[in-house]
Scaffold this motif. Sequence first.
Motif, mmCIF file in Angstrom:
data_model
loop_
_atom_site.group_PDB
_atom_site.id
_atom_site.type_symbol
_atom_site.label_atom_id
_atom_site.label_comp_id
_atom_site.label_asym_id
_atom_site.label_seq_id
_atom_site.Cartn_x
_atom_site.Cartn_y
_atom_site.Cartn_z
ATOM 1 N N LEU A 172 -5.727 3.575 -6.807
ATOM 2 C CA LEU A 172 -6.725 3.520 -5.737
ATOM 3 C C LEU A 172 -7.688 2.358 -5.953
ATOM 4 O O LEU A 172 -8.264 2.215 -7.037
ATOM 5 C CB LEU A 172 -7.513 4.839 -5.708
ATOM 6 N N ASN A 173 -7.833 1.531 -4.928
ATOM 7 C CA ASN A 173 -8.906 0.535 -4.912
ATOM 8 C C ASN A 173 -10.108 1.212 -4.273
ATOM 9 O O ASN A 173 -10.143 1.404 -3.054
ATOM 10 C CB ASN A 173 -8.476 -0.690 -4.098
ATOM 11 N N PRO A 174 -11.107 1.623 -5.073
ATOM 12 C CA PRO A 174 -12.202 2.435 -4.525
ATOM 13 C C PRO A 174 -13.073 1.663 -3.532
ATOM 14 O O PRO A 174 -13.734 2.268 -2.696
ATOM 15 C CB PRO A 174 -13.003 2.838 -5.769
ATOM 16 N N ALA A 175 -13.042 0.337 -3.620
ATOM 17 C CA ALA A 175 -13.889 -0.454 -2.724
ATOM 18 C C ALA A 175 -13.457 -0.299 -1.275
ATOM 19 O O ALA A 175 -14.288 -0.299 -0.360
ATOM 20 C CB ALA A 175 -13.863 -1.925 -3.136
ATOM 21 N N ILE A 176 -12.136 -0.156 -1.056
ATOM 22 C CA ILE A 176 -11.646 -0.052 0.326
ATOM 23 C C ILE A 176 -10.898 1.257 0.585
ATOM 24 O O ILE A 176 -10.424 1.500 1.686
ATOM 25 C CB ILE A 176 -10.754 -1.253 0.698
ATOM 26 N N LYS A 191 -8.246 11.468 -2.165
ATOM 27 C CA LYS A 191 -9.395 10.558 -2.078
ATOM 28 C C LYS A 191 -10.709 11.336 -1.968
ATOM 29 O O LYS A 191 -11.715 10.951 -2.566
ATOM 30 C CB LYS A 191 -9.224 9.613 -0.879
ATOM 31 N N VAL A 192 -10.675 12.441 -1.232
ATOM 32 C CA VAL A 192 -11.878 13.273 -1.096
ATOM 33 C C VAL A 192 -12.228 13.912 -2.435
ATOM 34 O O VAL A 192 -13.381 13.891 -2.882
ATOM 35 C CB VAL A 192 -11.669 14.359 -0.016
ATOM 36 N N THR A 217 -8.001 2.387 -0.578
ATOM 37 C CA THR A 217 -6.561 2.244 -0.364
ATOM 38 C C THR A 217 -5.805 2.317 -1.683
ATOM 39 O O THR A 217 -6.234 1.731 -2.680
ATOM 40 C CB THR A 217 -6.256 0.887 0.321
ATOM 41 N N PHE A 218 -4.684 3.056 -1.680
ATOM 42 C CA PHE A 218 -3.805 3.094 -2.842
ATOM 43 C C PHE A 218 -2.807 1.936 -2.764
ATOM 44 O O PHE A 218 -2.151 1.742 -1.731
ATOM 45 C CB PHE A 218 -3.013 4.410 -2.885
ATOM 46 N N TYR A 219 -2.667 1.193 -3.860
ATOM 47 C CA TYR A 219 -1.701 0.097 -3.929
ATOM 48 C C TYR A 219 -0.632 0.390 -4.972
ATOM 49 O O TYR A 219 -0.924 0.972 -6.023
ATOM 50 C CB TYR A 219 -2.404 -1.224 -4.292
ATOM 51 N N LEU A 220 0.583 -0.036 -4.714
ATOM 52 C CA LEU A 220 1.679 0.123 -5.669
ATOM 53 C C LEU A 220 1.358 -0.693 -6.918
ATOM 54 O O LEU A 220 1.335 -1.910 -6.882
ATOM 55 C CB LEU A 220 2.997 -0.348 -5.044
ATOM 56 N N SER A 221 1.107 -0.012 -8.009
ATOM 57 C CA SER A 221 0.737 -0.687 -9.260
ATOM 58 C C SER A 221 1.769 -0.478 -10.353
ATOM 59 O O SER A 221 1.888 -1.275 -11.276
ATOM 60 C CB SER A 221 -0.621 -0.164 -9.751
ATOM 61 N N THR A 257 0.847 -1.187 0.000
ATOM 62 C CA THR A 257 0.000 0.000 0.000
ATOM 63 C C THR A 257 0.887 1.243 0.000
ATOM 64 O O THR A 257 2.085 1.176 0.322
ATOM 65 C CB THR A 257 -0.913 0.053 1.236
ATOM 66 N N LEU A 258 0.289 2.373 -0.347
ATOM 67 C CA LEU A 258 1.036 3.629 -0.333
ATOM 68 C C LEU A 258 1.574 3.920 1.059
ATOM 69 O O LEU A 258 2.724 4.336 1.224
ATOM 70 C CB LEU A 258 0.140 4.777 -0.820
ATOM 71 N N GLY A 259 0.761 3.687 2.072
ATOM 72 C CA GLY A 259 1.201 3.927 3.452
ATOM 73 C C GLY A 259 2.410 3.084 3.822
ATOM 74 O O GLY A 259 3.375 3.579 4.418
ATOM 75 N N GLU A 260 2.369 1.800 3.445
ATOM 76 C CA GLU A 260 3.498 0.907 3.727
ATOM 77 C C GLU A 260 4.745 1.351 2.965
ATOM 78 O O GLU A 260 5.853 1.341 3.501
ATOM 79 C CB GLU A 260 3.133 -0.525 3.332
#
Length: 335
Positions: A187-191, A38-39, A193-197, A7-10
């Motif tokens: 961004l995975n809009p369901a949860i 996100k907002v 969270t941003f993931y490294l893609s 994730t972006l945070g990680e």
Amino acid sequence: MENKNTTLGEFIIENQNAFQYSSGELSRIINSIRLAAKVVNYKVNKAGLVDIIGAVGEQNIQGEDQQKLDVYANEIFIQTLINREIVCGIASEENDEFITVEGSDKGHNNKYVVLMDPLDGSSNIDVNVSVGTIFSVFRRVTPVGTPVKSEDFLQKGINQVAAGYVIYGTSTMLVYTTGHGVNGFTLNPAIGTFYLSHPNMQFSKEGSIYSINEGNYVHFPQGVKNYIKYCQTEEGDRPYTSRYIGSLVSDIHRNIIKGGIYIYPTSSKAPNGKLRLLYEANPMAFIAEQAGGKASDGYQRILEIQPTELHQRVPFFCGSYNMVEKAEEFMKDSK
């Protein structure tokens, strides 16, 4: 090899020690931008359902009609950065002057300034074309404990400690650099969270796309006209493909992934070019160079230009290294 489940945070935590000043503040700035993005993403994606599209009837400092979402995005990013108490100043394309942030202790003790274009390409919202946010982060040059001054913002692009963009498109992505390569997060809009893609994003050395508003052809300098003709000539791997969205974030993002050059030159209609050095050209140039590309005003490196005013405009050539070099040759030869 980066894990694409990161994730972006990680990623921010794992790479915090790579920052020149590892105090955690820069990480918190990126986290604030993530939250604001996100907002804004939520609002952009429902813009067609509610009365949030269209102009508010005012013009910004550039003389452009302010879209309602422009104003909203500007407020969200400014408030998020102020509330997190991590910056001492903010400059936005939408505001005439920079904003001084003193912090709850009234001590002006934060060390970073953020410059941003909160919603780039917003004239495209009504037609459902991708728009974006562009941001740039500098370490202040005035003494900590004093209010920020213009010189904190009027720094050469080489002094940036971070830069990035958010693209609100078919998928929403945050792409950024802190001077150690460029990474993209989806961004995975369901949860939420941003993931490294897109780890370690790179321009190809050569590209096959040129992006320029050819409708302004008659107003372009001769060097640009000559380069366009070169792109259209049938020889070797040419002619190149012409692709121009008119949304800077979208055009640059596509060219990083596909390989290409973006050009917004001077013209008889825009003698200094149209793009802003501090809010658009500098951050995109930093990203381009970190991705193995090149960015220039046609003659010199964008990141070496000394800004003299907040809303300064500059011609912009950005993209695959060899394409920008070739465009510079045509500019030089036509002088």
